[in-house]
Design a protein around this motif. Structure first.
Motif, PDB file in Angstrom:
ATOM      1  N   ILE A 170      -3.018   7.734   3.667  1.00  0.00           N
ATOM      2  CA  ILE A 170      -1.791   7.494   3.256  1.00  0.00           C
ATOM      3  C   ILE A 170      -1.451   8.509   2.021  1.00  0.00           C
ATOM      4  CG2 ILE A 170      -0.250   5.866   2.015  1.00  0.00           C
ATOM      5  CD1 ILE A 170      -1.607   3.737   3.496  1.00  0.00           C
ATOM      6  N   ASN A 171      -2.432   8.606   1.093  1.00  0.00           N
ATOM      7  CA  ASN A 171      -2.195   9.429  -0.104  1.00  0.00           C
ATOM      8  C   ASN A 171      -2.121  10.742   0.393  1.00  0.00           C
ATOM      9  OD1 ASN A 171      -2.035   9.632  -2.920  1.00  0.00           O
ATOM     10  ND2 ASN A 171      -4.106  10.569  -2.686  1.00  0.00           N
ATOM     11  N   MET A 220       0.996   3.768  -3.172  1.00  0.00           N
ATOM     12  CA  MET A 220       0.334   5.148  -2.965  1.00  0.00           C
ATOM     13  C   MET A 220       1.788   6.319  -3.304  1.00  0.00           C
ATOM     14  SD  MET A 220      -2.757   5.764  -2.546  1.00  0.00           S
ATOM     15  CE  MET A 220      -2.934   4.139  -3.586  1.00  0.00           C
ATOM     16  N   THR A 221       2.906   5.854  -2.804  1.00  0.00           N
ATOM     17  CA  THR A 221       4.163   6.732  -3.332  1.00  0.00           C
ATOM     18  C   THR A 221       4.205   6.498  -4.765  1.00  0.00           C
ATOM     19  OG1 THR A 221       5.329   5.983  -1.486  1.00  0.00           O
ATOM     20  CG2 THR A 221       6.764   6.809  -3.096  1.00  0.00           C
ATOM     21  N   GLY A 263      -3.034  11.931  -8.407  1.00  0.00           N
ATOM     22  CA  GLY A 263      -2.714  11.793  -6.988  1.00  0.00           C
ATOM     23  C   GLY A 263      -4.018  12.514  -6.413  1.00  0.00           C
ATOM     24  N   VAL A 323      -6.307   4.147   2.856  1.00  0.00           N
ATOM     25  CA  VAL A 323      -5.575   4.303   1.811  1.00  0.00           C
ATOM     26  C   VAL A 323      -5.573   5.721   1.371  1.00  0.00           C
ATOM     27  CG1 VAL A 323      -5.625   3.967  -0.880  1.00  0.00           C
ATOM     28  CG2 VAL A 323      -5.828   2.019   0.664  1.00  0.00           C
ATOM     29  N   THR A 333      -7.447  11.000  -7.114  1.00  0.00           N
ATOM     30  CA  THR A 333      -7.563   9.910  -6.426  1.00  0.00           C
ATOM     31  C   THR A 333      -8.046  10.269  -5.012  1.00  0.00           C
ATOM     32  OG1 THR A 333      -6.088   8.452  -7.661  1.00  0.00           O
ATOM     33  CG2 THR A 333      -6.335   8.036  -5.647  1.00  0.00           C
ATOM     34  N   GLN A 334      -7.523  11.125  -4.435  1.00  0.00           N
ATOM     35  CA  GLN A 334      -7.829  11.611  -3.004  1.00  0.00           C
ATOM     36  C   GLN A 334      -9.191  11.949  -3.025  1.00  0.00           C
ATOM     37  OE1 GLN A 334      -5.760  10.974  -0.769  1.00  0.00           O
ATOM     38  NE2 GLN A 334      -7.073  12.032   0.986  1.00  0.00           N
ATOM     39  N   LEU A 377       1.766   6.309  -7.132  1.00  0.00           N
ATOM     40  CA  LEU A 377       0.879   7.177  -7.590  1.00  0.00           C
ATOM     41  C   LEU A 377       1.079   8.730  -7.350  1.00  0.00           C
ATOM     42  CD1 LEU A 377      -2.331   7.343  -8.549  1.00  0.00           C
ATOM     43  CD2 LEU A 377      -2.844   7.553  -6.231  1.00  0.00           C
ATOM     44  N   ASN A 378       1.713   8.974  -6.362  1.00  0.00           N
ATOM     45  CA  ASN A 378       2.132  10.451  -6.160  1.00  0.00           C
ATOM     46  C   ASN A 378       3.426  10.705  -6.957  1.00  0.00           C
ATOM     47  OD1 ASN A 378       0.660  12.172  -4.079  1.00  0.00           O
ATOM     48  ND2 ASN A 378       0.508   9.987  -3.393  1.00  0.00           N
ATOM     49  N   LEU A 409       0.742  -1.222  -0.009  1.00  0.00           N
ATOM     50  CA  LEU A 409       0.002   0.062  -0.111  1.00  0.00           C
ATOM     51  C   LEU A 409       0.949   1.204   0.002  1.00  0.00           C
ATOM     52  CD1 LEU A 409      -3.022  -1.076   2.624  1.00  0.00           C
ATOM     53  CD2 LEU A 409      -3.013  -0.393   0.166  1.00  0.00           C
TER      54      LEU A 409
END
Length: 439
Positions: free
Chosen positions: A287-288, A137-138, A148, A284, A151-152, A140-141, A133
């Motif tokens: 985290i994002n 997420m890393t 990013g 998630v 998604t958020q 994705l950013n 996870l």
């Protein structure tokens, strides 16, 4: 150092959803039993309302500073302007090594535990899931800023709908019997309850990192910060009312997963499965959003620090501080692995983060007063009402919460303070090294 800068690409509503995601998470479900165990039903909902109101008071001061000094560093930039670059660097270190990366690790384990339980995953499987996870997420950013952020926003909407389903469960089930009045709790119990309540509301100060990317700065930042706190307050109060009504004081205080218990009572196993999904999605989202915030704080600190120029890179096509995001993701992965080895849980991480959080929140509020004095003629599109009363009240609260965190919490609080001191030592060594190279 990159010459590229953040661009104003966020609409007000989108910024509010991002800010809401920075604050809202299912740690509110985890904190409810501890709060009830500390104070009983005495003013249980009242303290949640007070938490929202006090957070709005703090948010107003941060909106003023964000509108006057827009910067991707957010709270870091305020503290640095007011108290100097050494203190600003120490703040950035606290977010990089304690608050943000520790929160990412905590949320990764929380998601892995909830998702892994119905799948029958053992400790090794849950660790792989939690690490995956953080890595996802890393990545994705690192892809593109719009991916990013989009998604958020979608994750926040999903979590809000999940919370609403728990509230509906509290309405559907028969009300639990009300226990006779218990003795009022002492200040120690109230202090513990407030620590966990403010943990649930914590994160509103991070919304200031969006100040350089929000359109219509004054209106946009006001909607993002104050709107997200107000909406979250309504959700949290309704959520905790539902938990107390459906489970009752005793069952809530002893529940490991109160929302899942309530949903199972109302809707059977599909309701329980829904709550598990909500917890996973919320983790998630948290985290994002934390990676988004921490990467921007790290970028801003590296931009100003003579020994960290390699991290001060804003990618020209991806529109994000990719090197800083990669560093944040790396540290988060390390903390995820270490916390799995030590077996430290939710409450241990609260101990670790709480004193550092309140130290810098107090300094941020004091910065609002100091920056008024330092820049009296600077235009301020937003002004804090009843200034300086509001920030002064919050400074007093932060001082008390800092004291209470050392008195009421465990050794984790002392360990967090030690890591903060380590950051001061590293800053000194890096500056000495940069000065030596300059000669």
């Amino acid at each position: 150092m990159s010459s590229h800068q953040p661009q104003r690409h966020l609409h007000s509503l989108h910024a509010m959803l991002l800010a809401l995601g920075m604050i809202m998470s299912t740690d509110a479900l985890k904190t409810a039993p501890t709060i009830v165990a500390s104070i009983g039903h005495w003013h249980f909902l009242g303290l949640w309302v007070a938490g929202a109101a006090i957070s709005v008071v703090g948010g107003l001061s941060y909106v003023e500073m964000a509108a006057a000094f827009p910067d991707a560093g957010g709270e870091y930039s305020f503290i640095r302007r007011a108290w100097g670059e050494r203190v600003g660097t120490l703040y950035a270190w606290s977010r990089f090594a304690i608050m943000h990366t520790g929160w990412v690790a905590l949320m990764a384990h929380l998601a892995a535990d909830y998702i892994g339980a119905p799948l029958g995953l053992g400790a090794g499987g849950r660790l792989v899931l939690s690490v995956g996870l953080v890595a996802a997420m890393t990545g994705l950013n690192l892809a593109h800023v719009r991916l990013g952020f989009l998604t958020q926003a979608l994750l926040v909407l999903a979590v809000a709908l999940g919370f609403i389903s728990v509230i509906l469960a509290g309405i559907v089930v028969p009300a639990a019997p009300i226990m006779p009045d218990a003795p009022r709790p002492g200040m120690g119990g109230i202090a513990v309850a407030l620590i966990y309540i403010f943990l649930a509301y914590g994160g509103w100060s991070d919304a200031a990192t969006l100040s350089a990317e929000v359109r219509s700065g004054r209106r946009g930042m006001f909607i993002a910060v104050i709107g997200s706190i107000g909406l979250l307050g309504l959700i949290y109060v309704a959520l905790n009312w539902a938990l107390m009504r459906g489970l009752g004081e005793s069952a809530l205080a002893h529940s490991v997963a109160p929302a899942a218990d309530l949903a199972r009572m109302a809707f059977g196993w599909p309701g329980q499965a829904l709550v598990v999904a909500v917890v996973g999605i919320s983790a998630v989202a948290s985290i994002n959003s934390t990676i988004i915030v921490c990467a921007r704080t790290t970028y801003a600190a590296a931009r100003d620090h003579p020994g960290l120029g390699a991290l001060a890179h804003w990618h020209p096509t991806r529109g994000a501080p990719t090197r800083a995001a990669l560093a944040v993701g790396g540290v988060s992965l390390v903390l995820t692995l270490l916390s799995a080895l030590t077996g430290s849980g939710f409450n241990a991480m609260v101990d670790y983060m709480t004193p550092v959080y309140w130290l810098f929140i107090g300094m941020g509020m004091a910065a609002a007063i100091r920056l008024r004095i330092m820049h009296p003629t600077l235009p301020r599109p937003v002004r804090t009402p009843l200034f300086p009363l509001f920030p002064a009240i919050f400074i007093a609260l932060a001082a008390y919460m800092l004291y209470a965190s050392f008195v009421q919490l465990g050794l984790g609080a002392v360990f967090g303070a030690g890591v903060l001191a380590l950051g001061a030592g590293l800053d000194f060594l890096l500056r000495r090294r940069a000065q030596a190279y300059a000669k």
